[in-house]
Structure formats: structure tokens, C-alpha cells
Design a protein around this motif. Structure first.
Motif, mmCIF file in Angstrom:
data_model
loop_
_atom_site.group_PDB
_atom_site.id
_atom_site.type_symbol
_atom_site.label_atom_id
_atom_site.label_comp_id
_atom_site.label_asym_id
_atom_site.label_seq_id
_atom_site.Cartn_x
_atom_site.Cartn_y
_atom_site.Cartn_z
ATOM 1 N N ARG A 385 -7.603 -0.112 -2.957
ATOM 2 C CA ARG A 385 -7.572 -1.459 -3.501
ATOM 3 C C ARG A 385 -6.449 -1.647 -4.522
ATOM 4 O O ARG A 385 -6.178 -0.753 -5.309
ATOM 5 C CB ARG A 385 -8.905 -1.769 -4.208
ATOM 6 N N TRP A 386 -5.847 -2.840 -4.525
ATOM 7 C CA TRP A 386 -5.140 -3.279 -5.710
ATOM 8 C C TRP A 386 -6.207 -3.519 -6.783
ATOM 9 O O TRP A 386 -7.181 -4.239 -6.553
ATOM 10 C CB TRP A 386 -4.431 -4.609 -5.461
ATOM 11 N N GLN A 387 -6.039 -2.940 -7.958
ATOM 12 C CA GLN A 387 -6.996 -3.160 -9.034
ATOM 13 C C GLN A 387 -6.352 -3.692 -10.306
ATOM 14 O O GLN A 387 -7.015 -3.834 -11.334
ATOM 15 C CB GLN A 387 -7.772 -1.870 -9.329
ATOM 16 N N ALA A 388 -5.076 -3.996 -10.222
ATOM 17 C CA ALA A 388 -4.348 -4.604 -11.343
ATOM 18 C C ALA A 388 -3.268 -5.501 -10.758
ATOM 19 O O ALA A 388 -2.814 -5.290 -9.625
ATOM 20 C CB ALA A 388 -3.737 -3.539 -12.236
ATOM 21 N N PHE A 389 -2.849 -6.483 -11.539
ATOM 22 C CA PHE A 389 -1.820 -7.393 -11.068
ATOM 23 C C PHE A 389 -0.444 -6.745 -11.069
ATOM 24 O O PHE A 389 0.441 -7.161 -10.314
ATOM 25 C CB PHE A 389 -1.800 -8.653 -11.936
ATOM 26 N N ASP A 390 -0.243 -5.722 -11.915
ATOM 27 C CA ASP A 390 1.050 -5.058 -12.029
ATOM 28 C C ASP A 390 0.865 -3.551 -11.886
ATOM 29 O O ASP A 390 0.145 -2.929 -12.672
ATOM 30 C CB ASP A 390 1.688 -5.364 -13.388
ATOM 31 N N PHE A 391 1.521 -2.981 -10.892
ATOM 32 C CA PHE A 391 1.428 -1.535 -10.681
ATOM 33 C C PHE A 391 2.599 -1.068 -9.818
ATOM 34 O O PHE A 391 3.279 -1.866 -9.171
ATOM 35 C CB PHE A 391 0.102 -1.157 -10.011
ATOM 36 N N ASP A 392 2.818 0.248 -9.845
ATOM 37 C CA ASP A 392 3.751 0.904 -8.933
ATOM 38 C C ASP A 392 2.963 1.831 -8.016
ATOM 39 O O ASP A 392 2.003 2.479 -8.457
ATOM 40 C CB ASP A 392 4.776 1.741 -9.695
ATOM 41 N N ALA A 393 3.364 1.903 -6.764
ATOM 42 C CA ALA A 393 2.768 2.844 -5.810
ATOM 43 C C ALA A 393 3.893 3.579 -5.102
ATOM 44 O O ALA A 393 4.865 2.955 -4.656
ATOM 45 C CB ALA A 393 1.873 2.130 -4.809
ATOM 46 N N GLU A 394 3.773 4.900 -5.002
ATOM 47 C CA GLU A 394 4.880 5.715 -4.490
ATOM 48 C C GLU A 394 4.359 6.767 -3.527
ATOM 49 O O GLU A 394 3.244 7.293 -3.670
ATOM 50 C CB GLU A 394 5.578 6.395 -5.664
ATOM 51 N N THR A 395 5.188 7.105 -2.550
ATOM 52 C CA THR A 395 4.879 8.198 -1.639
ATOM 53 C C THR A 395 6.178 8.840 -1.156
ATOM 54 O O THR A 395 7.279 8.357 -1.447
ATOM 55 C CB THR A 395 4.053 7.714 -0.441
ATOM 56 N N CYS A 396 6.040 9.919 -0.428
ATOM 57 C CA CYS A 396 7.171 10.606 0.193
ATOM 58 C C CYS A 396 6.748 10.991 1.607
ATOM 59 O O CYS A 396 5.657 11.543 1.796
ATOM 60 C CB CYS A 396 7.546 11.854 -0.614
ATOM 61 N N VAL A 397 7.599 10.687 2.588
ATOM 62 C CA VAL A 397 7.217 10.905 3.982
ATOM 63 C C VAL A 397 8.293 11.685 4.731
ATOM 64 O O VAL A 397 9.492 11.483 4.528
ATOM 65 C CB VAL A 397 6.934 9.552 4.688
ATOM 66 N N VAL A 463 11.878 11.060 2.847
ATOM 67 C CA VAL A 463 12.237 9.743 2.309
ATOM 68 C C VAL A 463 11.136 9.314 1.338
ATOM 69 O O VAL A 463 9.950 9.326 1.678
ATOM 70 C CB VAL A 463 12.388 8.702 3.432
ATOM 71 N N TRP A 464 11.524 8.983 0.114
ATOM 72 C CA TRP A 464 10.593 8.464 -0.875
ATOM 73 C C TRP A 464 10.565 6.941 -0.773
ATOM 74 O O TRP A 464 11.625 6.297 -0.633
ATOM 75 C CB TRP A 464 11.022 8.868 -2.280
ATOM 76 N N LEU A 465 9.382 6.367 -0.864
ATOM 77 C CA LEU A 465 9.221 4.916 -0.828
ATOM 78 C C LEU A 465 8.342 4.490 -2.000
ATOM 79 O O LEU A 465 7.390 5.190 -2.365
ATOM 80 C CB LEU A 465 8.566 4.476 0.485
ATOM 81 N N ARG A 466 8.657 3.343 -2.591
ATOM 82 C CA ARG A 466 7.882 2.861 -3.726
ATOM 83 C C ARG A 466 7.725 1.340 -3.634
ATOM 84 O O ARG A 466 8.674 0.632 -3.276
ATOM 85 C CB ARG A 466 8.573 3.237 -5.040
ATOM 86 N N ALA A 467 6.526 0.878 -3.970
ATOM 87 C CA ALA A 467 6.259 -0.555 -4.091
ATOM 88 C C ALA A 467 6.093 -0.891 -5.564
ATOM 89 O O ALA A 467 5.421 -0.166 -6.303
ATOM 90 C CB ALA A 467 4.995 -0.932 -3.320
ATOM 91 N N LYS A 468 6.709 -1.979 -6.004
ATOM 92 C CA LYS A 468 6.584 -2.452 -7.376
ATOM 93 C C LYS A 468 5.963 -3.850 -7.327
ATOM 94 O O LYS A 468 6.641 -4.817 -6.936
ATOM 95 C CB LYS A 468 7.949 -2.469 -8.059
ATOM 96 N N VAL A 469 4.688 -3.922 -7.693
ATOM 97 C CA VAL A 469 3.954 -5.186 -7.650
ATOM 98 C C VAL A 469 3.942 -5.784 -9.046
ATOM 99 O O VAL A 469 3.517 -5.125 -10.011
ATOM 100 C CB VAL A 469 2.523 -4.964 -7.129
ATOM 101 N N ARG A 470 4.408 -7.025 -9.165
ATOM 102 C CA ARG A 470 4.481 -7.702 -10.453
ATOM 103 C C ARG A 470 3.851 -9.099 -10.334
ATOM 104 O O ARG A 470 4.526 -10.119 -10.345
ATOM 105 C CB ARG A 470 5.927 -7.802 -10.928
ATOM 106 N N THR A 471 2.547 -9.109 -10.189
ATOM 107 C CA THR A 471 1.711 -10.309 -10.116
ATOM 108 C C THR A 471 2.139 -11.248 -9.000
ATOM 109 O O THR A 471 1.563 -11.230 -7.915
ATOM 110 C CB THR A 471 1.652 -11.054 -11.460
ATOM 111 N N GLN A 472 3.159 -12.082 -9.246
ATOM 112 C CA GLN A 472 3.542 -13.094 -8.260
ATOM 113 C C GLN A 472 4.398 -12.539 -7.124
ATOM 114 O O GLN A 472 4.362 -13.065 -6.007
ATOM 115 C CB GLN A 472 4.320 -14.235 -8.931
#
Length: 539
Positions: A385-397, A463-472
Motif C-alpha cells: 500500500r501507499w501509506q503516505a502522500f510523499d515517499f520514495d520506492a526503490e528496487t534493483c532488477v 538496473v536500479w529503478l526508483r519512484a518518487k511520489v510527491r502527493t499530486q
């Protein structure tokens, strides 16, 4: 201590709260996500600890092929006769005239499980709950569905006696005890007996901005014997558009050992783009429907009311007899996949994680490419789940596809029609691996980078991938060494992953945004993607 609402953030809808001794428990809807029925416990209502989900086998729950926002609707948790009782609904049809569903019963003496059952109960309607009367009799209370186009689909609240000897209902005892009021869409019923009165709490108005909870009562359980409270609605935010909490309604009542009363309710927290009105649209709840708790008191005529007004409060006095509960201080997650079972915070869609999807352990999560992210049968995706409006999520594949039909990466996902991801795939024109960003918006698929997709250098294993969620808004980044990051030139509107956006065109809009890892290979050759870690960090 103060209760800070919401107490359960990010997609924890339809709370059923009970107390056993000095401990409070909450069960929440999970819809098409597996395992089914999230459980939490607390001794102070402020700090909550997760428990093993109740429905963790396909014997208890098999949703393969269920449509989005089908599955588990509004479970009911109760305690009587020395054991926990769980009524849950598996909805197979979401849109259209019909709501084909089956209500089941499972029980356990230990909230941690395992749960017995399932016992098939009926399919009269969803949102069923079990009422244990003080004379030892039990009743199923439920919303009643009417498919006929010339009737209102929500055909009142039905009560049916449950035979504890046969563990089956007595259909001949079924009767409508309340039709609701002119707001309609009466659902989510819970029945309580307090001071000689039967109190019926029910939701109305649909789980949107018009959502509300109402109360009715009766001295008997006879047909249409309930009268509505003159102070209804009990709780709503329809007329409080600037309140921090919105959509409050569907929930459950509980008392404390010392005689205080509280009400657990679903809620939403909308945000707005700067160009939008604050009231129309009222906003976008990307975290889905969450759980809030309000203080309840009773007036001189014996009707309950929400302390602070029916719009509820963000901060609420905790119970006077609360026992301070130790709980995690953060919702952050770091997973290096050392265990041979998935962290409980991970979820899959419709069915449990199995060898067909892949394997986990020894420092990696290996996902076998199956159907696309639109697939409701065969899909290799694990998400949280998203549990905050602002977060970073990262992985490596690590992924070495030989066809554009094979893809693997990091996804932000609402349902099969609304999602995006950054992923590694193959470009047959350049004959190399590339990184692409794509979005499915109301089932309209867009590849954003196309001929400008980022080339993965020859010899690069990971390959590293990251999502940066900033509310809107949110963006994706990539790296070839885990140190130097480059933003992919795509900014995505987070509202597309909200109930409120989905509701504009699609009838299933009851969950919330997830972030996760996925592998697709619709060529059918099962290309494997290996992920070596996952990080979720709230800001």
C-alpha cells in the motif's frame, strides 16, 4: 494520549472494530488483494500492530478472475462463545445490475489463526455481519441487493436467524428490519443491544463525498420495527467539505472496559491540484479509504452522537483506561528477500504468491513473467500500500529479455485499468535492452519514451529503478550503479491512482494506490526477472 486520525493509513476500508478483554481488534476490507481481511490489534486505540491476515489460503478465498474491486467487501469480526467469528463476502460481479456474491463464515479461538471453514452462508447481499444476542441466539444482518431496474438496488437491511447447531441460516426467518431513509444506498449494517434497545448502525449515500452513517433502534427484532434517530446523520462529511477527514461513515461501535464509547469509521483524505476548486471536485484520495476513530457519547434520549460534531475530529482523546501499546514507529520497509516467504506487507492480486509467479529467498525475489498488468487471471506482481502522500520506492532488477513482449520493473498500481510503471524491456530495432515508462489510464495505454527509451549499456547486469511520489505528481528515476540517478522525463498525475478518478468512469473504486514489483512476458516463454531488494521510505 491522543488518537491521531487516520489510525490506519492507506487503504484500510470498512473497519469492523471489537474489544475482547483489554484488547481492541480491527478487520478491514481487502477487495481483490490477497491475503484477504487485514487485521490489527491495540490496547490504546492509538498505536496499532498488524496481525496475520485472516484469509491466507485458496480454501478460504479464491478470487482468480475476480474483477477489480470485487473480492472481499466489508468483513465483520465478532467474538462470542470463546472464539472469534468472521463473516466475509466474496463479490464476483461489480458492475451492472447484479452483485453476485457469496457470504462465508470462518471461526478461530486464536486471532492469529488458523481460521476454520469456510462455511457458505448465503448470497442475499453484501456487507453481512453476525449479531450475538444476549439470549444466545445469533442473526445475520446484511444489505440486500435487488437487481430489478424498476427498484432501488439497495433493498433495505435483512435479518436472518443463524442456527448454531447446524451452522446454517434459517431462511424462513428472514425479514427486513429497516429500509433506510431518503439518502438510500443503505448498507454496512451492525447491530448492538444496549440498555434494552437494539441499535442498528448503517452506512448510506455510497462511499463517496455523500457518505454517512445513520442510527436506528427498536425494542424488538420484528419486521420494519426500527425507527431512525432524530439526530441523523450520526457521522458524515457531506456538509463539511473543508474538514481534514472526508467520506466518514461505514464502521463499527465499541465500548471500553470503563464504559466509554468509540466508533471506527472509514475515511478519505483528499488533496487538490493548485488549479482546482477546493470543493468541486472535492479532491483525490490516492491513499484510498483509511480508518479513523471518533469518540461517542449518548444524549438524554439514549441516542449516540460524535463528540465534536458529526464531521468528526482529526485528534481524539484516547480511552481513559488505555494501556499504552508498543507499535512500529515507522511504516518504512526495507526488504532484501532473505526469507523464503514474503514479508506480510506484500500483497498479490486475487491469489497467493506461488511457484507459478516465482520464488523468494536467499537474497532475491524472482518473478516469472506472465500476463500483462491488465490480466485478472495470471499476473506476477507483488505490491504494498501507499501509506503516505510523499515517499520514495526503490528496487534493483536483473532482466535480460529478448522480446518487447517481456517487461519487468517498478509499478504504481490502482487496478487493471489504472497503473504506470518504469521497466526494462527489449527494443527490436536497436537490438538492445531499454528502459521505458508507460501508463494505463482508463485502459488507454501510453508508452512515453518510445524511440527515446533509455538504452541499457551492453554488459550491464543490474538496473536500479526508483519512484518518487510527491502527493499530486510522481516520477521515475533509473541508475546503473545505485549511486548516480537520472530522472526519466515523465511526470505523472497521481490522481489517476485514486478512487475518485476511477469512479468517474468505472464502478469499482474501493481500494487505493499500491507500489510494487512486476514481471510480464505475454509471449508465454516465462522470462525471469530477479529483484535483489526493495525500499519504501516515507518523507
Amino acid at each position: 494520549m491522543k488518537i491521531s486520525n487516520p489510525v490506519l493509513t492507506g487503504f484500510h476500508a470498512d473497519p469492523s472494530m471489537i474489544r475482547v478483554g483489554d484488547t481492541y481488534y480491527i478487520a478491514n476490507s481487502t477487495f481483490e488483494w490477497f491475503p484477504g481481511v487485514q487485521l490489527h490489534e491495540s490496547k490504546d486505540m492509538v498505536h496499532w500492530n498488524p496481525l496475520p491476515a485472516a484469509l491466507n489460503t485458496t480454501e478460504l478465498l479464491d478470487m482468480r478472475g475476480n474483477s477489480a474491486s470485487g473480492g472481499i467487501w466489508a468483513p465483520d469480526l465478532s467474538y462470542a462463545d470463546g472464539k472469534f467469528w468472521l463473516i466475509y463476502t466474496d463479490v464476483k460481479v461489480v458492475n451492472g445490475a447484479f452483485k453476485d456474491c457469496t457470504n462465508y463464515l470462518a471461526t478461530t479461538e486464536d486471532i492469529h489463526g488458523p481460521w476454520s471453514g469456510p462455511i457458505r452462508v448465503n448470497g442475499v447481499g453484501f456487507d453481512a455481519s453476525l449479531f450475538h444476542d444476549d439470549d444466545g441466539r445469533k442473526y445475520l444482518v446484511q444489505q440486500t441487493w435487488d437487481h430489478r431496474e424498476y427498484k432501488h438496488a439497495f433493498h433495505g437491511i435483512t435479518l436472518t436467524e443463524f442456527d448454531v447447531e447446524t451452522m446454517q441460516l434459517k431462511p424462513e426467518t428472514a425479514r427486513t428490519i429497516w429500509m433506510g431513509d431518503d439518502v438510500k444506498l443503505v448498507e454496512g449494517p451492525h447491530l448492538y443491544k444496549i440498555n434494552g434497545w437494539y441499535y442498528l448502525f448503517a452506512a448510506e449515500g455510497g462511499t463517496v463525498w455523500t457518505h454517512q452513517e445513520v442510527v436506528a433502534r427498536s425494542r424488538t427484532l420484528d419486521e420494519l420495527s426500527f425507527e431512525a434517530s432524530p439526530t441523523n446523520p450520526f457521522i458524515t462529511n457531506f456538509d463539511t467539505p473543508r474538514s481534514y477527514l472526508q467520506k466518514q461513515g461505514h464502521g463499527a461501535l465499541v465500548d471500553t472496559p470503563s464504559g466509554e464509547w468509540y466508533y471506527a469509521s472509514l475515511c478519505g483524505r483528499p488533496w487538490h491540484h493548485e488549479t482546482e476548486s477546493f470543493t468541486d471536485p472535492r479532491g483525490w484520495c490516492t491513499l484510498g479509504r483509511e480508518t479513523a476513530i471518533q469518540k461517542v457519547e449518548w444524549d438524554e434520549d439514549g441516542w449516540p452522537y460524535i463528540v465534536g460534531g458529526h464531521g468528526g475530529e482529526r485528534y481524539v482523546e484516547a480511552p481513559k483506561d488505555a494501556i499504552e501499546t508498543v507499535a512500529p514507529e515507522t511504516r518504512d520497509q526495507h526488504d532484501e528477500f532473505e526469507s523464503d516467504t514474503l514479508d506480510p506487507r506484500w500483497n498479490t492480486l486475487r491469489v497467493p504468491f506461488d511457484a507459478k509467479m516465482g520464488s523468494v529467498g536467499g537474497g532475491s525475489l524472482r518473478l516469472i513473467g506472465q500476463g500483462s498488468l491488465c490480466n485478472t487471471f495470471d499476473l506476477s506482481l507483488v505490491a504494498r500500500r501507499w501509506q503516505a502522500f510523499d515517499f520514495d520506492a526503490e528496487t534493483c532488477v536483473e532482466f535480460d529479455p529478448k522480446t518487447y513482449q517481456a517487461m519487468a520493473g517498478l509499478t504504481n498500481y490502482y487496478n487493471d485499468q489504472h497503473w504506470s510503471w518504469a521497466f526494462v524491456t527489449y527494443d527490436e530495432d536497436r537490438k538492445c535492452r531499454v528502459i521505458e515508462v508507460a501508463q494505463n489510464d482508463r485502459n488507454n495505454y501510453t508508452s512515453f519514451l518510445r524511440e527515446n527509451a533509455v538504452v541499457v549499456p551492453e554488459g550491464t547486469e543490474r538496473v536500479w529503478l526508483r519512484a518518487k511520489v510527491r502527493t499530486q505528481w510522481y516520477t521515475y528515476e533509473y541508475s546503473f550503479d545505485g549511486q548516480t540517478w537520472t530522472e526519466l522525463p515523465v511526470r505523472l498525475d497521481a490522481k489517476i491512482l485514486s478512487d475518485d478518478y476511477v469512479n468517474q468512469t468505472y464502478g469499482g473504486f474501493f481500494t487505493g494506490a499500491f507500489v510494487g514489483l512486476a514481471a510480464v512476458d505475454y509471449s508465454g516463454y516465462g522470462e525471469v526477472a530477479t529483484f535483489d531488494h526493495f525500499d519504501y521510505k516515507e518523507l
